[in-house]
Design an enzyme around this catalytic site. Structure first.
Site, PDB file in Angstrom:
ATOM      1  N   ASP A  78       0.831  -1.207   0.000  1.00 28.57           N
ATOM      2  CA  ASP A  78       0.000   0.000   0.000  1.00 28.57           C
ATOM      3  C   ASP A  78       0.868   1.261   0.000  1.00 28.57           C
ATOM      4  O   ASP A  78       0.348   2.379  -0.028  1.00 28.57           O
ATOM      5  CB  ASP A  78      -1.016  -0.009   1.147  1.00 28.57           C
ATOM      6  CG  ASP A  78      -0.364  -0.080   2.510  1.00 28.57           C
ATOM      7  OD1 ASP A  78       0.881  -0.090   2.583  1.00 28.57           O
ATOM      8  OD2 ASP A  78      -1.104  -0.126   3.513  1.00 28.57           O
ATOM      9  N   SER A  79       2.188   1.081  -0.043  1.00 31.06           N
ATOM     10  CA  SER A  79       3.083   2.219  -0.314  1.00 31.06           C
ATOM     11  C   SER A  79       2.739   2.829  -1.664  1.00 31.06           C
ATOM     12  O   SER A  79       3.175   3.931  -1.980  1.00 31.06           O
ATOM     13  CB  SER A  79       4.549   1.776  -0.297  1.00 31.06           C
ATOM     14  OG  SER A  79       4.746   0.672  -1.166  1.00 31.06           O
TER      15      SER A  79
ATOM     16  N   LYS B 170      -0.286  -9.676   3.247  1.00 27.88           N
ATOM     17  CA  LYS B 170       0.384  -8.996   4.364  1.00 27.88           C
ATOM     18  C   LYS B 170      -0.614  -8.106   5.099  1.00 27.88           C
ATOM     19  O   LYS B 170      -1.368  -7.366   4.480  1.00 27.88           O
ATOM     20  CB  LYS B 170       1.553  -8.162   3.844  1.00 27.88           C
ATOM     21  CG  LYS B 170       2.297  -7.380   4.937  1.00 27.88           C
ATOM     22  CD  LYS B 170       3.650  -6.924   4.468  1.00 27.88           C
ATOM     23  CE  LYS B 170       3.653  -5.672   3.654  1.00 27.88           C
ATOM     24  NZ  LYS B 170       3.109  -4.469   4.326  1.00 27.88           N
TER      25      LYS B 170
ATOM     26  N   GLU C 192      -0.834  -5.487   8.777  1.00 28.22           N
ATOM     27  CA  GLU C 192      -0.087  -4.813   9.839  1.00 28.22           C
ATOM     28  C   GLU C 192      -0.698  -5.218  11.177  1.00 28.22           C
ATOM     29  O   GLU C 192      -1.909  -5.069  11.383  1.00 28.22           O
ATOM     30  CB  GLU C 192      -0.145  -3.298   9.629  1.00 28.22           C
ATOM     31  CG  GLU C 192       0.517  -2.881   8.324  1.00 28.22           C
ATOM     32  CD  GLU C 192       0.552  -1.373   8.097  1.00 28.22           C
ATOM     33  OE1 GLU C 192       0.179  -0.596   9.008  1.00 28.22           O
ATOM     34  OE2 GLU C 192       0.979  -0.975   7.008  1.00 28.22           O
TER      35      GLU C 192
ATOM     36  N   GLU D 156       9.314  -3.745  10.374  1.00 32.07           N
ATOM     37  CA  GLU D 156       9.614  -2.416   9.809  1.00 32.07           C
ATOM     38  C   GLU D 156      10.106  -1.497  10.923  1.00 32.07           C
ATOM     39  O   GLU D 156       9.434  -1.305  11.940  1.00 32.07           O
ATOM     40  CB  GLU D 156       8.370  -1.816   9.124  1.00 32.07           C
ATOM     41  CG  GLU D 156       8.687  -0.429   8.549  1.00 32.07           C
ATOM     42  CD  GLU D 156       7.706   0.093   7.517  1.00 32.07           C
ATOM     43  OE1 GLU D 156       6.726  -0.588   7.186  1.00 32.07           O
ATOM     44  OE2 GLU D 156       7.953   1.226   7.040  1.00 32.07           O
TER      45      GLU D 156
HETATM   46  O1  KIV Z   1       3.607  -1.095   1.405  1.00 33.33           O
HETATM   47  C1  KIV Z   1       4.812  -1.334   1.474  1.00 33.33           C
HETATM   48  O2  KIV Z   1       5.597  -1.082   0.541  1.00 33.33           O
HETATM   49  C2  KIV Z   1       5.305  -1.943   2.697  1.00 33.33           C
HETATM   50  C3  KIV Z   1       6.788  -2.011   2.908  1.00 33.33           C
HETATM   51  C4  KIV Z   1       7.326  -0.687   3.251  1.00 33.33           C
HETATM   52  C5  KIV Z   1       7.128  -3.036   3.915  1.00 33.33           C
HETATM   53  O3  KIV Z   1       4.531  -2.341   3.507  1.00 33.33           O
END
Ligand code: KIV
Length: 248
Positions: A43-44, A111, A113, A180
């Site tokens: 989600d970056s 993934k 959090e 992280e």
């Molecule tokens: O969304 C992302 O790119 C991430 C990484 C920074 C681990 O979660």
């Protein structure tokens, strides 16, 4: 054998795991050609693709769109996709949305959090056999001010909480753990004591693998461009400058 099980087997034989974000087919094909193990549709993308300040407004549809783009470019690498903010608030919603990413063969790993407040969701997804990457430490989805961007686990009590969460998730069967911005010695201790591979970003070396955002590696991340004068950026600059020169 699934791609994930193959990677976990290689890890047990000493392989270090590389994980780089990708948001489109060309980049994922390129990264796969270099042997990158995991493409993260993170989600970056809220920041580096959409140009927003946070990851908070990324939708599941946006992750699915980019995951489909990345999927077109990969055959061997593992595709890991984020469940974005507000898509795993309850067990049922989390499960339904995780299936949207995994059941169609789009994502090999999901993934989320995790902190002490949503351990029940992680446990539930694991009992439902969702292949989960447990992201702990700095959690961009819950950060509300700049002060949240820091190293985690520097105090004794924070270190203990993070360590206990990591061990609990490992014992519950999380196939991969991602740290992280966790204090480096704590990160190493977590990696040493977990069965699952522990990969990190901003958490020091000596872990079982590393994660990077592709635009950070290229030195052209949105909002950070002025800070980077890396060799990578210089060589990219040269290509663009030469392209423009050829027009004259
Ligand atoms: O969304 C992302 O790119 C991430 C990484 C920074 C681990 O979660």
């Amino acid at each position: 054998m699934s791609k994930l099980n193959k990677l976990l087997k290689q890890y047990k034989c000493g392989k270090k795991i590389s994980c780089i974000t990708a948001y489109d087919a060309s980049m994922s094909k390129y990264l796969e050609s270099l042997g990158v193990d995991i493409m993260l549709v993170g989600d970056s993308l809220g920041q580096v693709i959409k140009g927003e300040r946070t990851t908070h407004n990324v939708s599941l549809d946006e992750i699915i769109y980019h995951a489909k783009c990345v999927r077109s470019g990969v055959k061997r690498s593992i595709l890991m996709a984020d469940l974005p903010s507000n898509t795993y608030e309850t067990k049922n919603i989390a499960y339904k949305n995780a299936l949207k990413l995994s059941s169609s063969g789009l994502a090999d790993l999901i993934k989320i959090e995790i902190d002490a407040n949503n351990m029940d969701i992680a446990h539930y997804l694991l009992t439902k056999k969702i292949p989960l990457c447990a992201h702990i430490g700095l959690l961009p989805q819950t950060i509300r001010s700049k002060s949240g961007y820091r190293k985690y686990g520097k105090t004794k009590s924070e270190a203990k909480k993070l360590y206990d969460i990591a061990i609990e998730l490992d014992q519950a069967g999380a196939p991969i753990i991602l740290l992280e911005c966790i204090e480096n010695t704590l990160a190493k201790r977590i990696s040493k004591n977990c069965k699952a591979p522990v990969i990190g970003i901003g958490s020091g070396n000596g872990l079982d693998g590393q994660v990077a955002v592709i635009y950070d590696l290229l030195g052209i991340s949105f909002n950070k461009i002025d800070m980077f004068t890396t060799n990578e950026k210089k060589s990219l600059d040269k290509k663009i400058i030469n392209f423009k020169k050829r027009l004259q």
